[in-house]
Design a protein around this motif. Sequence first.
Motif, PDB file in Angstrom:
ATOM      1  N   MET A   1       0.830  -1.207   0.000  1.00 46.33           N
ATOM      2  CA  MET A   1       0.000   0.000   0.000  1.00 46.33           C
ATOM      3  C   MET A   1       0.866   1.260   0.000  1.00 46.33           C
ATOM      4  N   ILE A   2       2.089   1.153   0.506  1.00 49.42           N
ATOM      5  CA  ILE A   2       2.992   2.306   0.471  1.00 49.42           C
ATOM      6  C   ILE A   2       3.303   2.665  -0.974  1.00 49.42           C
ATOM      7  N   ILE A   3       3.581   1.637  -1.774  1.00 46.42           N
ATOM      8  CA  ILE A   3       3.856   1.857  -3.193  1.00 46.42           C
ATOM      9  C   ILE A   3       2.594   2.345  -3.897  1.00 46.42           C
ATOM     10  N   GLU A   4       1.445   1.777  -3.518  1.00 45.80           N
ATOM     11  CA  GLU A   4       0.185   2.154  -4.169  1.00 45.80           C
ATOM     12  C   GLU A   4      -0.151   3.626  -3.927  1.00 45.80           C
ATOM     13  N   TRP A   5       0.003   4.070  -2.688  1.00 48.38           N
ATOM     14  CA  TRP A   5      -0.283   5.473  -2.385  1.00 48.38           C
ATOM     15  C   TRP A   5       0.697   6.393  -3.101  1.00 48.38           C
TER      16      TRP A   5
ATOM     17  N   PHE B   1      -8.210  -4.385  -8.140  1.00 50.74           N
ATOM     18  CA  PHE B   1      -6.938  -5.026  -7.826  1.00 50.74           C
ATOM     19  C   PHE B   1      -6.142  -4.121  -6.899  1.00 50.74           C
ATOM     20  N   GLY B   2      -5.809  -4.634  -5.704  1.00 47.98           N
ATOM     21  CA  GLY B   2      -5.016  -3.823  -4.789  1.00 47.98           C
ATOM     22  C   GLY B   2      -5.101  -4.318  -3.360  1.00 47.98           C
ATOM     23  N   SER B   3      -4.324  -3.692  -2.494  1.00 46.68           N
ATOM     24  CA  SER B   3      -4.334  -4.017  -1.077  1.00 46.68           C
ATOM     25  C   SER B   3      -5.500  -3.318  -0.403  1.00 46.68           C
ATOM     26  N   HIS B   4      -5.868  -3.797   0.775  1.00 44.21           N
ATOM     27  CA  HIS B   4      -6.947  -3.164   1.532  1.00 44.21           C
ATOM     28  C   HIS B   4      -6.572  -1.724   1.885  1.00 44.21           C
ATOM     29  N   GLY B   5      -5.360  -1.549   2.374  1.00 44.57           N
ATOM     30  CA  GLY B   5      -4.934  -0.231   2.812  1.00 44.57           C
ATOM     31  C   GLY B   5      -4.678   0.752   1.683  1.00 44.57           C
ATOM     32  N   GLY B   6      -4.560   0.244   0.463  1.00 44.40           N
ATOM     33  CA  GLY B   6      -4.296   1.129  -0.670  1.00 44.40           C
ATOM     34  C   GLY B   6      -5.527   1.530  -1.444  1.00 44.40           C
ATOM     35  N   LEU B   7      -6.682   0.970  -1.083  1.00 42.98           N
ATOM     36  CA  LEU B   7      -7.883   1.224  -1.880  1.00 42.98           C
ATOM     37  C   LEU B   7      -8.340   2.683  -1.840  1.00 42.98           C
ATOM     38  N   GLY B   8      -7.955   3.405  -0.789  1.00 46.17           N
ATOM     39  CA  GLY B   8      -8.354   4.809  -0.706  1.00 46.17           C
ATOM     40  C   GLY B   8      -7.686   5.691  -1.733  1.00 46.17           C
ATOM     41  N   ALA B   9      -6.620   5.176  -2.363  1.00 44.68           N
ATOM     42  CA  ALA B   9      -5.938   5.937  -3.405  1.00 44.68           C
ATOM     43  C   ALA B   9      -5.852   5.148  -4.704  1.00 44.68           C
ATOM     44  N   ASN B  10      -6.608   4.063  -4.789  1.00 42.80           N
ATOM     45  CA  ASN B  10      -6.568   3.182  -5.952  1.00 42.80           C
ATOM     46  C   ASN B  10      -7.295   3.831  -7.136  1.00 42.80           C
ATOM     47  N   PRO B  11      -6.602   4.073  -8.262  1.00 40.92           N
ATOM     48  CA  PRO B  11      -7.242   4.744  -9.391  1.00 40.92           C
ATOM     49  C   PRO B  11      -8.482   4.025  -9.908  1.00 40.92           C
ATOM     50  N   SER B  12      -8.458   2.672  -9.916  1.00 43.38           N
ATOM     51  CA  SER B  12      -9.630   1.955 -10.415  1.00 43.38           C
ATOM     52  C   SER B  12     -10.819   2.134  -9.486  1.00 43.38           C
ATOM     53  N   VAL B  13     -10.557   2.246  -8.170  1.00 35.64           N
ATOM     54  CA  VAL B  13     -11.636   2.521  -7.223  1.00 35.64           C
ATOM     55  C   VAL B  13     -12.271   3.870  -7.542  1.00 35.64           C
ATOM     56  N   MET B  14     -11.435   4.865  -7.793  1.00 35.58           N
ATOM     57  CA  MET B  14     -11.959   6.196  -8.094  1.00 35.58           C
ATOM     58  C   MET B  14     -12.771   6.205  -9.384  1.00 35.58           C
ATOM     59  N   ILE B  15     -12.291   5.456 -10.365  1.00 31.53           N
ATOM     60  CA  ILE B  15     -13.014   5.373 -11.639  1.00 31.53           C
ATOM     61  C   ILE B  15     -14.383   4.726 -11.446  1.00 31.53           C
ATOM     62  N   TYR B  16     -14.411   3.605 -10.728  1.00 32.14           N
ATOM     63  CA  TYR B  16     -15.673   2.905 -10.509  1.00 32.14           C
ATOM     64  C   TYR B  16     -16.638   3.711  -9.649  1.00 32.14           C
ATOM     65  N   VAL B  17     -16.115   4.379  -8.621  1.00 30.84           N
ATOM     66  CA  VAL B  17     -16.981   5.190  -7.763  1.00 30.84           C
ATOM     67  C   VAL B  17     -17.621   6.304  -8.580  1.00 30.84           C
ATOM     68  N   ALA B  18     -16.826   6.955  -9.419  1.00 30.05           N
ATOM     69  CA  ALA B  18     -17.374   8.025 -10.261  1.00 30.05           C
ATOM     70  C   ALA B  18     -18.420   7.477 -11.223  1.00 30.05           C
ATOM     71  N   GLN B  19     -18.177   6.280 -11.762  1.00 25.70           N
ATOM     72  CA  GLN B  19     -19.158   5.666 -12.665  1.00 25.70           C
ATOM     73  C   GLN B  19     -20.463   5.397 -11.936  1.00 25.70           C
ATOM     74  N   ALA B  20     -20.363   4.868 -10.723  1.00 25.06           N
ATOM     75  CA  ALA B  20     -21.570   4.557  -9.960  1.00 25.06           C
ATOM     76  C   ALA B  20     -22.344   5.830  -9.635  1.00 25.06           C
ATOM     77  N   LEU B  21     -21.637   6.855  -9.216  1.00 25.54           N
ATOM     78  CA  LEU B  21     -22.301   8.119  -8.911  1.00 25.54           C
ATOM     79  C   LEU B  21     -22.862   8.749 -10.183  1.00 25.54           C
TER      80      LEU B  21
END
Length: 264
Positions: free
Chosen positions: A22-26, A212-232
């Motif tokens: 998650m350090i690398i992910e952030w 795809f990612g660690s639990h602790g890195g999901l807050g900065a995961n680009p795919s999470v942001m993309i999917y959240v924006a799509q859902a909204l």
Amino acid sequence: MDNNQVTNKAPSLSYLLLEGRMIIEWASSCALYPLIPKQVEGEGRPVLIFPPFLGNDVSTTFLRKHLNNQGFEAYKWDVGVNFVRDNYLPQLVEKLNQIYEKHGQKVALIGWSAGGIFARVLANLFPEMTEQVITIATPFKGIRSGKTNVDTLFEIFNGKKKSQTKKELLDLIEKTPDTPVTCLYSTTDGIVQWEHCYEEVVRADVNNIEVFGSHGGLGANPSVMIYVAQALGSKSERPAKNMLPGGIANVLYPQFWKLDKKRV
């Protein structure tokens, strides 16, 4: 997945050790952030975001910034560090009511990990004020008997086991909200079992999406942001699409890494 196959064990030691990424992910998200496409126009719609266990509003900075840049108005939860305590609820109810009255429209609720627990509770208590619920690696199915790799920390900070949570609260957590629901999860999560983080209810407005990612890195995961924006961006009128844009974003999608094609 067959319910009989769902494990109540915490994620394996190998996945827990992988949380170090998650350090690398952030860090990499700082470089990737400018490349995340603006996909939707938020039109000033309100979004309330809940941080993970032992996290605070700093934890959701990336996500709030991304959604604000998409035209949404993203709100902090303003309760401090999330120790997952039920005495936060009066403050959160007041916060939700304030945002609802300010905008004169329903509020989208987004929770990362344990933050999603509060999102589901509020959505079930106040569906008239909730537009939709998005959870990110939230183990809402494993509280009574499932284990995580932070249970000991929960007991230290709360003086009780999570299974000792009041039954009426557990019922609200486990109940599928009547509003649209999107559940994001990672099968390589080292903190919570991914099988506890998706909805089994089959509805047109209920979506389970793997990232795809660690639990602790999901807050900065680009795919999470993309999917959240799509859902909204669906404005609750249609389900979020289980797809990412082409190019570099494809590297962030689980199928790129040849994981199972179908999880749930």
